[in-house]
Motif scaffolding. Structure first.
Motif, PDB file in Angstrom:
ATOM      1  N   ASN A   1     136.577  50.122 120.429  1.00 17.73           N
ATOM      2  CA  ASN A   1     135.455  50.849 120.206  1.00 17.73           C
ATOM      3  C   ASN A   1     135.780  52.343 119.946  1.00 17.73           C
ATOM      4  O   ASN A   1     135.112  53.171 118.996  1.00 17.73           O
ATOM      5  N   SER A   2     136.764  52.822 120.593  1.00 19.60           N
ATOM      6  CA  SER A   2     137.264  54.008 120.222  1.00 19.60           C
ATOM      7  C   SER A   2     137.840  54.321 118.767  1.00 19.60           C
ATOM      8  O   SER A   2     138.007  55.460 118.370  1.00 19.60           O
ATOM      9  N   ARG A   3     138.305  53.268 118.135  1.00 18.94           N
ATOM     10  CA  ARG A   3     138.764  53.063 116.918  1.00 18.94           C
ATOM     11  C   ARG A   3     137.577  52.830 115.845  1.00 18.94           C
ATOM     12  O   ARG A   3     137.908  52.752 114.727  1.00 18.94           O
ATOM     13  N   GLY A   4     136.421  52.197 116.257  1.00 17.62           N
ATOM     14  CA  GLY A   4     135.312  52.061 115.375  1.00 17.62           C
ATOM     15  C   GLY A   4     135.578  50.788 114.901  1.00 17.62           C
ATOM     16  O   GLY A   4     135.174  50.359 113.909  1.00 17.62           O
ATOM     17  N   GLU A   5     136.425  50.048 115.643  1.00 21.26           N
ATOM     18  CA  GLU A   5     136.640  48.544 115.245  1.00 21.26           C
ATOM     19  C   GLU A   5     135.857  47.685 115.925  1.00 21.26           C
ATOM     20  O   GLU A   5     135.421  47.792 117.018  1.00 21.26           O
ATOM     21  N   LYS A   6     135.669  46.395 115.102  1.00 27.53           N
ATOM     22  CA  LYS A   6     134.837  45.453 116.070  1.00 27.53           C
ATOM     23  C   LYS A   6     135.680  44.657 116.875  1.00 27.53           C
ATOM     24  O   LYS A   6     136.878  44.293 116.377  1.00 27.53           O
ATOM     25  N   HIS A   7     135.188  44.317 118.122  1.00 28.42           N
ATOM     26  CA  HIS A   7     135.885  43.600 119.027  1.00 28.42           C
ATOM     27  C   HIS A   7     135.012  42.358 119.484  1.00 28.42           C
ATOM     28  O   HIS A   7     134.019  42.101 119.813  1.00 28.42           O
ATOM     29  N   ASP A   8     135.903  41.125 119.289  1.00 29.09           N
ATOM     30  CA  ASP A   8     135.256  39.911 119.314  1.00 29.09           C
ATOM     31  C   ASP A   8     135.215  39.387 120.854  1.00 29.09           C
ATOM     32  O   ASP A   8     134.463  38.442 121.047  1.00 29.09           O
ATOM     33  N   ARG A   9     135.979  39.903 121.641  1.00 29.89           N
ATOM     34  CA  ARG A   9     136.013  39.004 123.033  1.00 29.89           C
ATOM     35  C   ARG A   9     135.019  39.630 123.923  1.00 29.89           C
ATOM     36  O   ARG A   9     134.369  40.431 123.876  1.00 29.89           O
TER      37      ARG A   9
END
Length: 107
Positions: free
Chosen positions: A99-107
């Motif tokens: 989240n801090s990198r603006g990335e989607k996290h699937d888990r």
């Protein structure tokens, strides 16, 4: 898993995290301190009072187990419950990182 334990340990303090993480291998308190200091390049140093208080609480709560005594040092190891709580915390940390990198996290 007991919801009370989940509330107590998640989110985990940095100290609790490093203790539980280090106990994936059998270790005594001083060894955990050295391992934590090494892993964090000296940024996290666990005092003896904090170490032994946390070990006692984690043992009482069933996250770690006493394995044996060696040269007057108690050796501990993470339990199945401890592994479950550590896994939940690792997912939480991964989510924060992504989240801090603006990335989607699937888990």
């Amino acid at each position: 898993m007991d919801q009370k334990l989940k509330r107590i340990y998640i989110p985990m303090t940095e100290t609790a995290f490093y203790i539980l993480f280090a106990l994936q291998e059998e270790r005594h308190g001083y060894d955990i301190t050295l391992r934590t200091k090494e892993m964090t390049k000296g940024q996290v140093i666990i005092s003896p009072g904090t170490m032994y208080g946390t070990l006692a609480k984690m043992e009482k709560d069933g996250l770690i187990a006493f394995v044996r005594e060696e040269s007057k040092r108690k050796i501990y190891l993470i339990t199945a419950l401890g592994r479950e709580i550590l896994a939940i915390e690792l997912v939480r940390i991964e989510r924060l990182y992504h989240n801090s990198r603006g990335e989607k996290h699937d888990r």
